[in-house]
Design an enzyme around this catalytic site. Structure first.
Site, PDB file in Angstrom:
ATOM      1  N   LYS A  32       0.832  -1.216   0.000  1.00 33.84           N
ATOM      2  CA  LYS A  32       0.000   0.000   0.000  1.00 33.84           C
ATOM      3  C   LYS A  32       0.864   1.264   0.000  1.00 33.84           C
ATOM      4  CE  LYS A  32      -2.147  -1.184   3.785  1.00 33.84           C
ATOM      5  NZ  LYS A  32      -1.464  -2.483   3.972  1.00 33.84           N
ATOM      6  N   THR A  33       1.836   1.273   0.904  1.00 29.62           N
ATOM      7  CA  THR A  33       2.693   2.453   0.963  1.00 29.62           C
ATOM      8  C   THR A  33       3.475   2.575  -0.352  1.00 29.62           C
ATOM      9  OG1 THR A  33       2.833   2.169   3.346  1.00 29.62           O
ATOM     10  CG2 THR A  33       4.462   3.615   2.340  1.00 29.62           C
ATOM     11  N   ASP A 206      -1.927   7.734   3.685  1.00 27.49           N
ATOM     12  CA  ASP A 206      -1.528   6.386   4.104  1.00 27.49           C
ATOM     13  C   ASP A 206      -2.160   6.098   5.469  1.00 27.49           C
ATOM     14  OD1 ASP A 206      -0.301   3.930   4.082  1.00 27.49           O
ATOM     15  OD2 ASP A 206       1.759   4.664   4.157  1.00 27.49           O
ATOM     16  N   GLU A 207      -2.298   4.830   5.823  1.00 22.39           N
ATOM     17  CA  GLU A 207      -2.852   4.420   7.122  1.00 22.39           C
ATOM     18  C   GLU A 207      -4.208   5.096   7.371  1.00 22.39           C
ATOM     19  OE1 GLU A 207      -1.173   2.242   8.885  1.00 22.39           O
ATOM     20  OE2 GLU A 207       0.931   2.440   8.332  1.00 22.39           O
ATOM     21  N   GLN A 237      -5.691  -3.198  10.722  1.00 22.57           N
ATOM     22  CA  GLN A 237      -4.593  -2.532  11.424  1.00 22.57           C
ATOM     23  C   GLN A 237      -5.054  -1.247  12.097  1.00 22.57           C
ATOM     24  OE1 GLN A 237      -0.593  -2.632   9.546  1.00 22.57           O
ATOM     25  NE2 GLN A 237      -1.666  -3.459   7.788  1.00 22.57           N
ATOM     26  N   ARG A 629       5.147  -7.097  11.046  1.00 22.10           N
ATOM     27  CA  ARG A 629       6.318  -6.235  10.811  1.00 22.10           C
ATOM     28  C   ARG A 629       7.530  -7.074  10.414  1.00 22.10           C
ATOM     29  NH1 ARG A 629       3.966  -2.687   9.182  1.00 22.10           N
ATOM     30  NH2 ARG A 629       2.254  -4.113   9.439  1.00 22.10           N
TER      31      ARG A 629
HETATM   32  P1  ATP Z   1       1.648  -2.118   5.949  1.00 16.12           P
HETATM   33  O1  ATP Z   1       0.237  -2.625   5.931  1.00 16.12           O
HETATM   34  O2  ATP Z   1       2.459  -2.827   6.966  1.00 16.12           O
HETATM   35  O3  ATP Z   1       1.730  -0.635   5.999  1.00 16.12           O
HETATM   36  P2  ATP Z   1       2.070  -1.960   3.105  1.00 16.12           P
HETATM   37  O4  ATP Z   1       0.869  -2.577   2.513  1.00 16.12           O
HETATM   38  O5  ATP Z   1       2.143  -0.495   3.138  1.00 16.12           O
HETATM   39  O6  ATP Z   1       2.305  -2.592   4.556  1.00 16.12           O
HETATM   40  P3  ATP Z   1       4.656  -1.839   1.848  1.00 16.12           P
HETATM   41  O7  ATP Z   1       5.397  -1.362   3.043  1.00 16.12           O
HETATM   42  O8  ATP Z   1       4.334  -0.861   0.794  1.00 16.12           O
HETATM   43  O9  ATP Z   1       3.309  -2.576   2.347  1.00 16.12           O
HETATM   44  O10 ATP Z   1       5.375  -3.081   1.204  1.00 16.12           O
HETATM   45  C1  ATP Z   1       5.837  -4.175   2.006  1.00 16.12           C
HETATM   46  C2  ATP Z   1       7.155  -4.693   1.476  1.00 16.12           C
HETATM   47  O11 ATP Z   1       6.942  -5.356   0.251  1.00 16.12           O
HETATM   48  C3  ATP Z   1       8.128  -3.588   1.197  1.00 16.12           C
HETATM   49  O12 ATP Z   1       9.416  -4.040   1.526  1.00 16.12           O
HETATM   50  C4  ATP Z   1       7.996  -3.384  -0.296  1.00 16.12           C
HETATM   51  O13 ATP Z   1       9.169  -2.852  -0.854  1.00 16.12           O
HETATM   52  C5  ATP Z   1       7.723  -4.783  -0.792  1.00 16.12           C
HETATM   53  N1  ATP Z   1       6.932  -4.814  -2.038  1.00 16.12           N
HETATM   54  C6  ATP Z   1       5.694  -4.310  -2.208  1.00 16.12           C
HETATM   55  N2  ATP Z   1       5.252  -4.520  -3.465  1.00 16.12           N
HETATM   56  C7  ATP Z   1       6.242  -5.162  -4.129  1.00 16.12           C
HETATM   57  C8  ATP Z   1       6.406  -5.652  -5.467  1.00 16.12           C
HETATM   58  N3  ATP Z   1       5.454  -5.521  -6.387  1.00 16.12           N
HETATM   59  N4  ATP Z   1       7.573  -6.252  -5.771  1.00 16.12           N
HETATM   60  C9  ATP Z   1       8.543  -6.405  -4.838  1.00 16.12           C
HETATM   61  N5  ATP Z   1       8.451  -5.969  -3.563  1.00 16.12           N
HETATM   62  C10 ATP Z   1       7.318  -5.356  -3.201  1.00 16.12           C
HETATM   63 MG    MG Z   2       2.305   0.837   4.756  1.00 14.61          MG
END
Ligand code: ATP
Ligand code: MG
Length: 768
Positions: A32-33, A206-207, A237, A629
């Site tokens: 997402k981020t 975000d969040e 979350q 995490r």
């Molecule tokens: P959270 O819910 O904990 O905030 P998130 O959904 O925001 O998580 P991110 O932090 O954006 O998730 O991504 C999680 C990890 O996965 C990061 O290390 C990111 O670089 C990696 N990642 C996300 N998408 C891809 C992708 N398409 N290819 C490779 N790595 C990815």
């Molecule tokens: Mg995130």
């Protein structure tokens, strides 16, 4: 770099979606981020001016990381994207536009302790009971009134109003105000709102699951129907309900924004299979979930380590041993974290890591600024910017002591109140003369204090913050007094004050670097034409650029005021210690969660027989946040007995551990009955020691002598620290040339190449 590189098809769809509001609702670690960051880059690649993009998140640390990731994709073009927390965005808006609603641009931001001070003063002046409890009651009523809760009546209502007036008279705002006042400003000034709408053409949040009603309202004002709004979040979350977050903001997004596109991301890229399975099993128990699938094609990875110890000290040792082991196998300390449910757990954990010589950093930004000597110095700094802040003036008028006693302070307070002046003005020569209650001696001392302040104020707003801080330390006498003191802690306090100067100098560097970042559309040109005095203000689409007028000191103070939980110093290769709440959005190779016991995590508040089911559901979400995490290694720790808040508890293992399929752990989970220690033999001083190592199951309890001073598992700081090379956060690396005492409180003499010899308490250095 291509903003579409390394995205899966769903992520790509979210990044490229245009034309209607967008909701990305997805589980942890699904990117997402990443979508937010890549969407920003893609908008800029398409030609959107970077300053027309506003990305908002919850902690300064998350904002910093997001800015770095944007910079990686866009290079210097990314600098002008506005990436900020809600509170610091609110502060920036107020600094620029506050005048419209009677807020002077140099306002101070009052924290909890400042507010309490002000509330008690208001009560005192109204001749009411003014103890801490009464002050808290008043602040509660203020909070309820501000946030649209039940309005107080009668006497309480009058006090709430008095408090509001006192806050304004001090030219101060509190935390709620940082969000409420911009809402009030925008709601009441359509022209101002229109200007900000024109500026922020693209808003990304975000969040989003943790937004509260006021934050939501602010977003609604900034984003009328048809605006480009992108929100991402995970209802599983949502962990700030207790602070007013409304998960309905995310679950009801589609209703509030007809035509919104919804993207779901289901692939987790972060965690190994076992970790994801454990997290999924815990969260699956929550009722009323918005169903989501989350899968990974990563291998199962290592089993979840179960660290089972006799007490909280044993727990800390076990954790330290685990971290050492991981380090030996190649995981850097900087990629490890230890989470806990409550801050009170951190002291013993810290001690354990220190004894085991594991470098760590507590990710808890505010604590440093809550020390008395640091607060004193900061109060001086805040007075330099805003002399009307009576709370600050009262804090330092006799600190260091300058023979200005309570009676004298009451006399000038009465005088100020009678004339409608702030205290600083009541100290002006003419007012001191006109105050019949003062004798010659106190008049002289008060005049001396006012001269001290005026000398500092005269340094002017463009003086670097570090220079002002040094002047404050030198002229106020704060350091001299500590140096003259026989108190063994005095030296440590002086070091804290030096650390403050150091922090100010870092902020000065950031201020210089940010000057470009804060440039507004049009302000860049205005800077190039210094003769244009009315730069931007009221111009077409231009923005008043008051941050620059405030200067480095104002920015430094604002940074301090807005420090959130997850904003520790940026340190490399240290294990991060933080609360589970502060861990949101972050990721580490290895994560340990300490204190996984009923009554600790889940928190006792959530498991009592009068607790609401929703409280337990929120604890469960927090557990899900904690587990997710971890990238490669997750460990959970619990202890049979635990001293917490001065009381000894015997808590069974957390129910969350029972939710995890047993085969995901590296050893069997003890049943609650097994987890209970048998009582020590009557009449003996001996305690029971279950050796819950690999062999805990079959082993009979051993009786061990009562512990005296706990032997350190590795060489303690102290006599044996002689000759060691150590690192200090300010002075850098040095060698221990003398040591006095043992353990973390030993006094070491360390020789630093930069500053010579310093006497430092062992706890403030780490071996290198
Ligand atoms: P959270 O819910 O904990 O905030 P998130 O959904 O925001 O998580 P991110 O932090 O954006 O998730 O991504 C999680 C990890 O996965 C990061 O290390 C990111 O670089 C990696 N990642 C996300 N998408 C891809 C992708 N398409 N290819 C490779 N790595 C990815
Ligand atoms: Mg995130």
């Amino acid at each position: 770099m291509d903003p579409l590189s390394d995205l899966n098809p769903e992520q790509r769809a979210a990044v490229l979606h245009r034309g209607s509001p967008l909701l990305v609702l997805a589980g942890a670690g699904s990117g997402k981020t990443r979508v937010i960051v890549h969407r920003i880059a893609s908008l800029v690649e398409e030609g959107a001016p970077p300053w027309s993009i506003f990305a908002v998140t919850f902690t300064n640390k998350a904002a910093r990381e997001m800015r770095e990731r944007v910079a990686r994709l866009l290079g210097p073009r990314g600098d002008d994207v506005w990436v900020s927390t809600f509170h610091s965005a609110g502060a920036s808006i107020l600094r620029r536009e506050g005048a419209q609603i009677g807020i002077s641009t140099r306002f101070s931001i009052y924290d909890d302790a400042d507010q309490l001070g002000l509330a008690r003063r208001v009560l005192r002046e109204a001749n009411r009971e003014a103890d801490t409890a009464a002050g808290r009651d008043l602040l509660d009523a203020v909070g309820r009134t501000k946030n649209g809760g039940e309005a107080p009546s009668g006497e309480q209502a009058a006090l709430v109003e008095r408090y509001g007036r006192a806050l304004r008279a001090a030219n101060a705002v509190d935390f709620d105000d940082l969000l409420l006042l911009p809402v009030e400003l925008f709601a009441g000034h359509p022209d101002v709102l229109e200007r900000w709408r024109q500026r922020f053409r693209h808003v990304l949040v975000d969040e989003f699951q943790d937004t509260n009603a006021v934050q939501y309202r602010l977003l609604e004002l900034l984003c009328p129907p048809g605006a480009d709004l992108c929100v991402v979040g995970d209802d599983d979350q949502s962990i700030y309900r207790w602070r007013g977050a409304e998960v309905s903001n995310i679950l009801g997004f589609e209703e509030g924004h007809p035509g919104a596109a919804v993207v779901k991301l289901e692939r987790n890229y972060r965690s190994d299979g076992n970790i994801l399975a454990a997290a999924g099993a815990v969260i699956a128990r929550n009722p009323h979930r918005h169903a989501k699938t989350l899968w990974t094609d990563r291998p199962p990875g290592e089993k979840i380590a179960l660290l089972w110890s006799e007490d909280e000290r044993g727990e800390a040792d076990r954790i330290a041993a685990l971290l050492h082991g991981l380090h030996a196998r190649g995981t850097p300390f900087g990629e490890m974290a230890v989470f806990y449910r409550i801050n009170a757990q951190s002291r013993v954990l810290e001690e354990g890591l220190r004894l085991a010589r594991i470098p760590y950093v507590i990710v808890r930004g505010r604590s440093f600024y809550e020390r008395a000597e640091v607060k004193d110095a900061v109060a001086y700094l805040r007075l330099v910017v805003n002399p009307r802040s009576d709370v600050d003036l009262l804090r330092v008028i006799n600190s260091p002591p300058r023979k200005i006693g309570e009676t004298t302070i009451e006399r000038i307070s009465r005088h100020a109140l009678g004339r409608g002046l702030c205290l600083y003005d009541a100290l002006a020569p003419a007012e001191l003369e006109a105050n019949p209650e003062l004798d010659g001696g106190s008049r002289g001392r008060l005049a001396g204090f006012r001269t001290l302040l005026d000398g500092l104020i005269a340094l002017g707003p463009s003086t670097p913050a570090a220079r002002v801080a040094e002047e404050v330390l030198a002229r106020s006498g704060l350091v001299d007094r500590l140096n003259a003191s026989a108190d063994p802690e005095a030296q440590e306090r002086v070091e804290n004050l030096r650390e403050l100067v150091h922090a100010a100098s870092e902020a000065d560097v950031r201020f210089a670097a940010d000057a470009a970042f804060d440039a507004e559309p049009g302000a860049g040109e205005a800077r190039a034409r210094p003769e244009d005095t009315d730069r931007g203000r009221g111009g077409t689409g231009g923005f008043p650029a008051t941050i620059d007028e405030g200067g480095p000191l104002l920015c430094f103070l604002e940074e301090i005021a807005l420090l959130g939980e997850a904003d520790g110093p940026v340190e490399h290769d240290r294990v991060s210690l933080m609360t589970l709440h502060a861990a949101k959005g972050l990721e580490f190779d290895a994560v340990v969660i300490a204190g996984m016991e009923e009554g600790v995590f889940p928190h006792s508040r959530a498991v009592g027989f009068r607790s609401a089911a929703e409280d337990l559901a929120e604890e469960r979400r927090l557990c899900y946040v904690g587990f997710t995490r971890a990238r490669r290694k997750l460990a959970v720790a619990c202890a049979q007995r635990r001293a917490l808040f001065g009381e000894l508890r015997f808590n069974p293992p957390s129910r969350f551990l029972g939710d995890v399929p047993p085969d995901l752990f590296d050893r069997p989970l003890p049943s609650p009955a097994e987890a209970r220690p048998s009582p020590a033999p009557r009449g003996s001083d001996y305690t029971v020691d279950y050796s819950y190592d690999q062999t805990w199951r079959g082993s009979a309890p051993r009786f061990v002598p009562p512990r005296g001073r706990r032997p350190a598992p590795s060489a303690p700081a102290g006599a044996s620290a002689m000759g060691l090379t150590v690192r200090h956060s300010v002075f850098g690396v040095g060698r221990v040339v003398a040591a006095d005492g043992e353990g973390p409180d030993a006094k070491l003499t360390v020789r630093f190449p930069s500053v010579g010899e310093k006497r430092i308490v062992a706890r403030f250095v780490t071996p290198v």
